[in-house]
Design a protein around this motif. Structure first.
Motif, PDB file in Angstrom:
ATOM      1  N   UNK A   1       0.845  -1.195   0.000  1.00 46.06           N
ATOM      2  CA  UNK A   1       0.000   0.000   0.000  1.00 46.06           C
ATOM      3  C   UNK A   1       0.884   1.251   0.000  1.00 46.06           C
ATOM      4  N   UNK A   2       1.791   1.256  -0.974  1.00 47.51           N
ATOM      5  CA  UNK A   2       2.837   2.259  -1.043  1.00 47.51           C
ATOM      6  C   UNK A   2       2.969   2.806  -2.459  1.00 47.51           C
ATOM      7  N   UNK A   3       3.200   4.103  -2.546  1.00 49.92           N
ATOM      8  CA  UNK A   3       3.471   4.750  -3.830  1.00 49.92           C
ATOM      9  C   UNK A   3       4.920   5.218  -3.801  1.00 49.92           C
ATOM     10  N   UNK A   4       5.620   4.984  -4.899  1.00 53.60           N
ATOM     11  CA  UNK A   4       6.978   5.496  -5.053  1.00 53.60           C
ATOM     12  C   UNK A   4       6.950   6.522  -6.170  1.00 53.60           C
ATOM     13  N   UNK A   5       7.403   7.707  -5.854  1.00 52.14           N
ATOM     14  CA  UNK A   5       7.497   8.784  -6.831  1.00 52.14           C
ATOM     15  C   UNK A   5       8.968   9.091  -7.071  1.00 52.14           C
ATOM     16  N   UNK A   6       9.346   9.201  -8.318  1.00 52.12           N
ATOM     17  CA  UNK A   6      10.701   9.580  -8.687  1.00 52.12           C
ATOM     18  C   UNK A   6      10.672  11.070  -9.004  1.00 52.12           C
ATOM     19  N   UNK A   7      11.394  11.844  -8.209  1.00 52.21           N
ATOM     20  CA  UNK A   7      11.356  13.300  -8.342  1.00 52.21           C
ATOM     21  C   UNK A   7      12.641  13.844  -8.954  1.00 52.21           C
ATOM     22  N   UNK A   8      12.484  14.558 -10.030  1.00 47.80           N
ATOM     23  CA  UNK A   8      13.606  15.246 -10.668  1.00 47.80           C
ATOM     24  C   UNK A   8      13.713  16.665 -10.148  1.00 47.80           C
ATOM     25  N   UNK A   9      14.506  17.467 -10.829  1.00 50.25           N
ATOM     26  CA  UNK A   9      14.745  18.849 -10.385  1.00 50.25           C
ATOM     27  C   UNK A   9      13.481  19.704 -10.429  1.00 50.25           C
ATOM     28  N   UNK A  10      12.516  19.329 -11.234  1.00 51.36           N
ATOM     29  CA  UNK A  10      11.283  20.128 -11.311  1.00 51.36           C
ATOM     30  C   UNK A  10      10.517  20.116  -9.983  1.00 51.36           C
ATOM     31  N   UNK A  11      10.841  19.188  -9.096  1.00 50.49           N
ATOM     32  CA  UNK A  11      10.159  19.101  -7.802  1.00 50.49           C
ATOM     33  C   UNK A  11      10.841  19.956  -6.738  1.00 50.49           C
ATOM     34  N   UNK A  12      11.864  20.714  -7.135  1.00 51.94           N
ATOM     35  CA  UNK A  12      12.615  21.532  -6.181  1.00 51.94           C
ATOM     36  C   UNK A  12      12.020  22.925  -5.956  1.00 51.94           C
ATOM     37  N   UNK A  13      11.026  23.314  -6.752  1.00 53.94           N
ATOM     38  CA  UNK A  13      10.451  24.648  -6.534  1.00 53.94           C
ATOM     39  C   UNK A  13       9.269  24.573  -5.557  1.00 53.94           C
ATOM     40  N   UNK A  14       8.974  25.699  -4.936  1.00 56.47           N
ATOM     41  CA  UNK A  14       7.962  25.744  -3.873  1.00 56.47           C
ATOM     42  C   UNK A  14       6.566  25.360  -4.349  1.00 56.47           C
ATOM     43  N   UNK A  15       6.191  25.762  -5.543  1.00 54.44           N
ATOM     44  CA  UNK A  15       4.857  25.447  -6.061  1.00 54.44           C
ATOM     45  C   UNK A  15       4.702  23.937  -6.225  1.00 54.44           C
ATOM     46  N   UNK A  16       5.706  23.288  -6.802  1.00 52.50           N
ATOM     47  CA  UNK A  16       5.647  21.841  -6.998  1.00 52.50           C
ATOM     48  C   UNK A  16       5.688  21.101  -5.658  1.00 52.50           C
ATOM     49  N   UNK A  17       6.489  21.594  -4.714  1.00 49.58           N
ATOM     50  CA  UNK A  17       6.553  20.958  -3.389  1.00 49.58           C
ATOM     51  C   UNK A  17       5.197  21.008  -2.691  1.00 49.58           C
ATOM     52  N   UNK A  18       4.505  22.147  -2.818  1.00 55.80           N
ATOM     53  CA  UNK A  18       3.180  22.293  -2.205  1.00 55.80           C
ATOM     54  C   UNK A  18       2.182  21.326  -2.862  1.00 55.80           C
ATOM     55  N   UNK A  19       2.240  21.227  -4.199  1.00 58.20           N
ATOM     56  CA  UNK A  19       1.368  20.294  -4.913  1.00 58.20           C
ATOM     57  C   UNK A  19       1.657  18.855  -4.468  1.00 58.20           C
ATOM     58  N   UNK A  20       2.943  18.498  -4.379  1.00 58.78           N
ATOM     59  CA  UNK A  20       3.327  17.150  -3.945  1.00 58.78           C
ATOM     60  C   UNK A  20       2.829  16.867  -2.532  1.00 58.78           C
ATOM     61  N   UNK A  21       2.943  17.864  -1.651  1.00 54.90           N
ATOM     62  CA  UNK A  21       2.494  17.718  -0.268  1.00 54.90           C
ATOM     63  C   UNK A  21       0.989  17.442  -0.216  1.00 54.90           C
ATOM     64  N   UNK A  22       0.221  18.207  -0.986  1.00 60.66           N
ATOM     65  CA  UNK A  22      -1.242  18.008  -1.028  1.00 60.66           C
ATOM     66  C   UNK A  22      -1.586  16.632  -1.616  1.00 60.66           C
ATOM     67  N   UNK A  23      -0.901  16.269  -2.666  1.00 59.01           N
ATOM     68  CA  UNK A  23      -1.127  14.975  -3.315  1.00 59.01           C
ATOM     69  C   UNK A  23      -0.810  13.818  -2.362  1.00 59.01           C
ATOM     70  N   UNK A  24       0.329  13.921  -1.654  1.00 57.66           N
ATOM     71  CA  UNK A  24       0.698  12.887  -0.688  1.00 57.66           C
ATOM     72  C   UNK A  24      -0.345  12.789   0.416  1.00 57.66           C
TER      73      UNK A  24
END
Length: 164
Positions: A105-128
């Motif tokens: 019951x686990x998701x693995x996400x591979x994050x590149x450099x595009x996940x280093x900005x604040x907008x993407x981090x916030x989206x990832x946080x909400x998604x998680x």
């Protein structure tokens, strides 16, 4: 045989092949059957939306970057059941998980450099958080971790265990 009959026959053959994959299993390029995919059939969505989800899922698989392909091979070699680019609908939003490990019951996400900005981090946080509301944990691995064999092998025991 007319051109219309040939096109019709070709379309029927494609639909049957697509339905076989869609209804029951995910078949990778080397014909290894990875996982029963019947949960997609259970999604309550319109036919057009279901078609979009299925098409997008296959397109994302084809466009996998080298880090996703490396993790995919590692999971396969270690006989860890997974669904690559698994679709989820949570609160009306469609998410595609890079890798979903149903037994853990686990998701693995591979994050590149595009996940280093604040907008993407916030989206990832909400998604998680959305996944966590369904008791699905998310592990985020940077490209650097996936690229480093020593570090990647260290996480294998975690991925192969059933998480409760």
């Amino acid at each position: 045989m007319s051109e219309y009959e040939y096109d019709s026959m070709k379309t029927d053959k494609y639909k049957k092949k697509k339905e076989a994959k869609y209804n029951r299993t995910i078949v990778l390029s080397n014909d290894d059957i990875i996982r029963d995919y019947s949960h997609l059939a259970k999604l309550k969505v319109s036919d057009s939306r279901r078609s979009w989800i299925e098409t997008t899922m296959y397109e994302l698989r084809e466009k996998s970057n080298k880090y996703e392909r490396k993790l995919l091979q590692l999971l396969k070699v270690n006989n860890i059941e997974f669904i690559h680019q698994a679709p989820f609908i949570i609160d009306g939003k469609i998410y595609f998980a890079d890798f979903y490990l149903p037994k853990q019951n686990l998701i693995i996400e591979i994050d590149g450099v595009s996940h280093n900005n604040n907008i993407q981090r916030e989206y990832d946080y909400c998604r998680d958080g959305a996944f966590l509301s369904y008791k699905i944990k998310t592990v985020r691995l940077s490209n650097d971790i996936v690229n480093d064999n020593k570090r990647l092998i260290q996480i294998l025991p975690i991925l192969s265990k059933t998480m409760r």
